[in-house]
Design a protein around this motif. Sequence first.
Motif, PDB file in Angstrom:
ATOM      1  N   GLY A 103       0.819  -1.201   0.000  1.00  9.36           N
ATOM      2  CA  GLY A 103       0.000   0.000   0.000  1.00  9.36           C
ATOM      3  C   GLY A 103       0.855   1.254   0.000  1.00  9.36           C
ATOM      4  O   GLY A 103       2.075   1.206   0.141  1.00  9.36           O
ATOM      5  N   GLY A 104       0.193   2.392  -0.167  1.00  7.38           N
ATOM      6  CA  GLY A 104       0.907   3.658  -0.165  1.00  7.38           C
ATOM      7  C   GLY A 104       0.042   4.788  -0.643  1.00  7.38           C
ATOM      8  O   GLY A 104      -1.178   4.644  -0.772  1.00  7.38           O
ATOM      9  N   LEU A 132      -0.796   0.748  -8.182  1.00  3.63           N
ATOM     10  CA  LEU A 132      -0.123   0.086  -7.065  1.00  3.63           C
ATOM     11  C   LEU A 132      -0.322  -1.411  -7.220  1.00  3.63           C
ATOM     12  O   LEU A 132      -1.316  -1.853  -7.803  1.00  3.63           O
ATOM     13  N   ARG A 133       0.612  -2.194  -6.666  1.00  2.14           N
ATOM     14  CA  ARG A 133       0.437  -3.635  -6.615  1.00  2.14           C
ATOM     15  C   ARG A 133       0.535  -4.085  -5.170  1.00  2.14           C
ATOM     16  O   ARG A 133       1.562  -3.878  -4.516  1.00  2.14           O
ATOM     17  N   LEU A 134      -0.521  -4.684  -4.691  1.00  2.00           N
ATOM     18  CA  LEU A 134      -0.547  -5.240  -3.350  1.00  2.00           C
ATOM     19  C   LEU A 134      -0.134  -6.703  -3.393  1.00  2.00           C
ATOM     20  O   LEU A 134      -0.429  -7.413  -4.358  1.00  2.00           O
ATOM     21  N   SER A 135       0.516  -7.141  -2.331  1.00  2.00           N
ATOM     22  CA  SER A 135       0.919  -8.534  -2.195  1.00  2.00           C
ATOM     23  C   SER A 135       0.376  -9.097  -0.897  1.00  2.00           C
ATOM     24  O   SER A 135       0.241  -8.372   0.093  1.00  2.00           O
ATOM     25  N   GLN A 169      -3.175  -6.145  -8.584  1.00  2.00           N
ATOM     26  CA  GLN A 169      -2.665  -5.047  -9.400  1.00  2.00           C
ATOM     27  C   GLN A 169      -3.779  -4.035  -9.573  1.00  2.00           C
ATOM     28  O   GLN A 169      -4.854  -4.380 -10.077  1.00  2.00           O
ATOM     29  N   MET A 170      -3.529  -2.808  -9.161  1.00  2.00           N
ATOM     30  CA  MET A 170      -4.558  -1.767  -9.199  1.00  2.00           C
ATOM     31  C   MET A 170      -4.093  -0.651 -10.124  1.00  2.00           C
ATOM     32  O   MET A 170      -3.079   0.001  -9.854  1.00  2.00           O
ATOM     33  N   THR A 190      -3.430  -3.193   4.565  1.00  2.00           N
ATOM     34  CA  THR A 190      -2.439  -2.232   4.081  1.00  2.00           C
ATOM     35  C   THR A 190      -3.186  -1.014   3.532  1.00  2.00           C
ATOM     36  O   THR A 190      -4.173  -1.159   2.811  1.00  2.00           O
ATOM     37  N   GLN A 191      -2.735   0.170   3.907  1.00  2.00           N
ATOM     38  CA  GLN A 191      -3.437   1.402   3.569  1.00  2.00           C
ATOM     39  C   GLN A 191      -3.122   1.835   2.137  1.00  2.00           C
ATOM     40  O   GLN A 191      -1.953   1.923   1.747  1.00  2.00           O
TER      41      GLN A 191
END
Length: 121
Positions: free
Chosen positions: A8-9, A17-20, A81-82, A115-116
């Motif tokens: 996140g970020g 962004l890509r979250l895992s 994947q966003m 995750t933010q």
Amino acid sequence: VQLQASGGGLVLSGGSLRLSCAASNRIFSSAVMAWFRQAPGKEREFVALTRWSRDATLYADSVKGRFTISRDSAKNTVYLQMNSLKPEDTAVYYCARGAQWSRQTNEYFYWGQGTQVTVSS
């Protein structure tokens, strides 16, 4: 089983962004892995899910065409994947593991810590 979400970020509108989500144990082929999100003052809502053993996926209408859920079996990790992010995507994102093909939070019994993701306009 522990799930560790990361990635996140803060990103500008239109960004990516890509979250895992890494699992501490091997994920069984019958498992369903999902992403949910919760914005301040709102209920946790479904984002996407995938069956661990197949390429089947399901998305919320609000993210369809912009988000992609995928998995890496060798790493016991699921990704989100966003792309084309919008301010309304701002939320804490949670990964979860369950056994049912479901959009309902109560069908999932293992959850990551969240995750933010913040999208500024």
